[in-house]
Design a protein around this motif. Structure first.
Motif, PDB file in Angstrom:
ATOM      1  N   LYS A 161       0.837  -1.206   0.000  1.00 48.15           N
ATOM      2  CA  LYS A 161       0.000   0.000   0.000  1.00 48.15           C
ATOM      3  C   LYS A 161       0.870   1.254   0.000  1.00 48.15           C
ATOM      4  O   LYS A 161       0.599   2.214  -0.721  1.00 48.15           O
ATOM      5  N   VAL A 162       1.923   1.249   0.820  1.00 47.94           N
ATOM      6  CA  VAL A 162       2.832   2.395   0.893  1.00 47.94           C
ATOM      7  C   VAL A 162       3.541   2.577  -0.449  1.00 47.94           C
ATOM      8  O   VAL A 162       3.663   3.694  -0.959  1.00 47.94           O
ATOM      9  N   GLY A 163       3.995   1.480  -1.039  1.00 48.57           N
ATOM     10  CA  GLY A 163       4.676   1.539  -2.338  1.00 48.57           C
ATOM     11  C   GLY A 163       3.776   2.081  -3.435  1.00 48.57           C
ATOM     12  O   GLY A 163       4.184   2.918  -4.240  1.00 48.57           O
ATOM     13  N   LYS A 164       2.540   1.638  -3.478  1.00 49.94           N
ATOM     14  CA  LYS A 164       1.567   2.119  -4.474  1.00 49.94           C
ATOM     15  C   LYS A 164       1.291   3.605  -4.270  1.00 49.94           C
ATOM     16  O   LYS A 164       1.250   4.375  -5.232  1.00 49.94           O
ATOM     17  N   ALA A 165       1.131   4.019  -3.018  1.00 50.26           N
ATOM     18  CA  ALA A 165       0.899   5.441  -2.723  1.00 50.26           C
ATOM     19  C   ALA A 165       2.092   6.271  -3.191  1.00 50.26           C
ATOM     20  O   ALA A 165       1.928   7.345  -3.786  1.00 50.26           O
ATOM     21  N   GLY A 166       3.303   5.770  -2.968  1.00 50.18           N
ATOM     22  CA  GLY A 166       4.510   6.470  -3.406  1.00 50.18           C
ATOM     23  C   GLY A 166       4.572   6.609  -4.913  1.00 50.18           C
ATOM     24  O   GLY A 166       4.931   7.671  -5.443  1.00 50.18           O
ATOM     25  N   GLU A 167       4.217   5.555  -5.636  1.00 50.42           N
ATOM     26  CA  GLU A 167       4.215   5.617  -7.096  1.00 50.42           C
ATOM     27  C   GLU A 167       3.169   6.616  -7.599  1.00 50.42           C
ATOM     28  O   GLU A 167       3.408   7.340  -8.566  1.00 50.42           O
ATOM     29  N   ASP A 168       2.008   6.647  -6.959  1.00 48.57           N
ATOM     30  CA  ASP A 168       0.976   7.622  -7.338  1.00 48.57           C
ATOM     31  C   ASP A 168       1.476   9.049  -7.127  1.00 48.57           C
ATOM     32  O   ASP A 168       1.279   9.916  -7.975  1.00 48.57           O
ATOM     33  N   ILE A 169       2.135   9.278  -5.998  1.00 56.56           N
ATOM     34  CA  ILE A 169       2.688  10.605  -5.697  1.00 56.56           C
ATOM     35  C   ILE A 169       3.762  10.966  -6.731  1.00 56.56           C
ATOM     36  O   ILE A 169       3.806  12.087  -7.242  1.00 56.56           O
ATOM     37  N   ALA A 170       4.623  10.005  -7.050  1.00 62.08           N
ATOM     38  CA  ALA A 170       5.697  10.242  -8.023  1.00 62.08           C
ATOM     39  C   ALA A 170       5.128  10.578  -9.409  1.00 62.08           C
ATOM     40  O   ALA A 170       5.625  11.485 -10.080  1.00 62.08           O
ATOM     41  N   CYS A 171       4.073   9.878  -9.828  1.00 56.89           N
ATOM     42  CA  CYS A 171       3.450  10.167 -11.132  1.00 56.89           C
ATOM     43  C   CYS A 171       2.883  11.583 -11.161  1.00 56.89           C
ATOM     44  O   CYS A 171       3.066  12.314 -12.145  1.00 56.89           O
ATOM     45  N   LYS A 172       2.217  11.963 -10.097  1.00 57.53           N
ATOM     46  CA  LYS A 172       1.660  13.310 -10.031  1.00 57.53           C
ATOM     47  C   LYS A 172       2.778  14.355 -10.078  1.00 57.53           C
ATOM     48  O   LYS A 172       2.685  15.351 -10.787  1.00 57.53           O
ATOM     49  N   TYR A 173       3.832  14.116  -9.338  1.00 57.80           N
ATOM     50  CA  TYR A 173       4.993  15.008  -9.316  1.00 57.80           C
ATOM     51  C   TYR A 173       5.586  15.145 -10.725  1.00 57.80           C
ATOM     52  O   TYR A 173       5.858  16.256 -11.191  1.00 57.80           O
ATOM     53  N   LEU A 174       5.805  14.005 -11.400  1.00 63.96           N
ATOM     54  CA  LEU A 174       6.396  14.027 -12.740  1.00 63.96           C
ATOM     55  C   LEU A 174       5.505  14.754 -13.746  1.00 63.96           C
ATOM     56  O   LEU A 174       6.001  15.544 -14.565  1.00 63.96           O
ATOM     57  N   LYS A 175       4.211  14.502 -13.695  1.00 58.02           N
ATOM     58  CA  LYS A 175       3.284  15.198 -14.597  1.00 58.02           C
ATOM     59  C   LYS A 175       3.345  16.700 -14.379  1.00 58.02           C
ATOM     60  O   LYS A 175       3.341  17.475 -15.339  1.00 58.02           O
ATOM     61  N   ASN A 176       3.411  17.121 -13.120  1.00 55.35           N
ATOM     62  CA  ASN A 176       3.513  18.553 -12.810  1.00 55.35           C
ATOM     63  C   ASN A 176       4.811  19.158 -13.321  1.00 55.35           C
ATOM     64  O   ASN A 176       4.877  20.360 -13.566  1.00 55.35           O
ATOM     65  N   LYS A 177       5.842  18.333 -13.489  1.00 59.84           N
ATOM     66  CA  LYS A 177       7.136  18.798 -14.007  1.00 59.84           C
ATOM     67  C   LYS A 177       7.205  18.709 -15.538  1.00 59.84           C
ATOM     68  O   LYS A 177       8.251  18.978 -16.125  1.00 59.84           O
ATOM     69  N   GLY A 178       6.109  18.294 -16.186  1.00 59.07           N
ATOM     70  CA  GLY A 178       6.071  18.249 -17.638  1.00 59.07           C
ATOM     71  C   GLY A 178       6.428  16.920 -18.273  1.00 59.07           C
ATOM     72  O   GLY A 178       6.546  16.812 -19.488  1.00 59.07           O
ATOM     73  N   TYR A 179       6.589  15.890 -17.477  1.00 55.57           N
ATOM     74  CA  TYR A 179       6.879  14.564 -18.016  1.00 55.57           C
ATOM     75  C   TYR A 179       5.576  13.934 -18.517  1.00 55.57           C
ATOM     76  O   TYR A 179       4.508  14.206 -17.987  1.00 55.57           O
ATOM     77  N   LYS A 180       5.699  13.075 -19.516  1.00 65.96           N
ATOM     78  CA  LYS A 180       4.544  12.336 -20.026  1.00 65.96           C
ATOM     79  C   LYS A 180       4.710  10.872 -19.605  1.00 65.96           C
ATOM     80  O   LYS A 180       5.663  10.206 -20.008  1.00 65.96           O
ATOM     81  N   ILE A 181       3.781  10.385 -18.788  1.00 66.39           N
ATOM     82  CA  ILE A 181       3.845   8.995 -18.304  1.00 66.39           C
ATOM     83  C   ILE A 181       3.421   8.070 -19.447  1.00 66.39           C
ATOM     84  O   ILE A 181       2.351   8.224 -20.030  1.00 66.39           O
ATOM     85  N   ILE A 182       4.261   7.104 -19.753  1.00 68.95           N
ATOM     86  CA  ILE A 182       3.978   6.132 -20.813  1.00 68.95           C
ATOM     87  C   ILE A 182       3.437   4.831 -20.243  1.00 68.95           C
ATOM     88  O   ILE A 182       2.510   4.245 -20.769  1.00 68.95           O
ATOM     89  N   GLU A 183       4.060   4.400 -19.151  1.00 67.07           N
ATOM     90  CA  GLU A 183       3.705   3.090 -18.596  1.00 67.07           C
ATOM     91  C   GLU A 183       4.094   3.029 -17.127  1.00 67.07           C
ATOM     92  O   GLU A 183       5.028   3.701 -16.700  1.00 67.07           O
TER      93      GLU A 183
END
Length: 169
Positions: free
Chosen positions: A13-35
């Motif tokens: 659960k902690v790992g999944k929450a961290g990945e969700d936070i990281a995706c949001k962070y990356l999107k805010n920095k202009g990255y495009k999530i592929i997978e």
């Protein structure tokens, strides 16, 4: 997408929450999530994304400068046969970023990077090479492995994020 059951172990659960936070962070920095969660039996890539190179290619810079100089004349991109889409270095305008996310709850006595062992790094490099070889779209792209370290404070519902670019090579 990776699904976590409500009765899953706490570390998942902690790992999944961290990945969700990281995706949001990356999107805010202009990255495009592929997978997310690209898995093979020997390893996993948490996040695969694209980042636009800030500098762009020399061909785009030259073409843009020519168009600026000719602004207000009868010449345009079409009659000068300038097509920025056919740039021979188009792949150099984007970089493929593989992201390893390490998440821990604050107060655990460890830091997230403590879980990034040499063995894990070797598996990650191998998995990234496989990803590139299996995806011809990205064959000419530069790529790197970043690490995002996250400390979650559940009580305050806050997270501290540390983004280490090109951390594994």
């Amino acid at each position: 997408m990776f699904h976590i059951e409500s009765n899953s172990p706490q570390h998942l659960k902690v790992g999944k929450a961290g990945e969700d936070i990281a995706c949001k962070y990356l999107k805010n920095k202009g990255y495009k999530i592929i997978e997310r969660n690209f898995r093979r039996k020997w390893g996993e890539i948490d996040i695969v994304c694209l980042k636009k190179n800030n500098n762009g290619s020399i061909w785009n810079k030259i073409a843009n400068n020519v168009l600026v100089v000719l602004q207000g004349t009868n010449y345009n991109r079409q009659n000068l046969n300038i097509d920025l889409c056919d740039d021979p270095q188009e792949a150099s305008n984007n970089k493929l970023i593989f992201v390893e996310v390490k998440t821990l709850k604050e107060g655990s006595g460890l830091s997230p990077e403590d879980n990034l062992t040499y063995s894990k790094q070797k598996k990650l490099i191998r998995t990234c090479k496989l990803y590139v070889s299996n995806n011809p779209t990205y064959a000419d792209y530069d790529w790197q492995i970043d690490v995002i370290l996250i400390n979650i404070n559940s009580d305050l519902k806050k997270a501290k994020i540390k983004h280490m670019e090109s951390a594994i090579y």
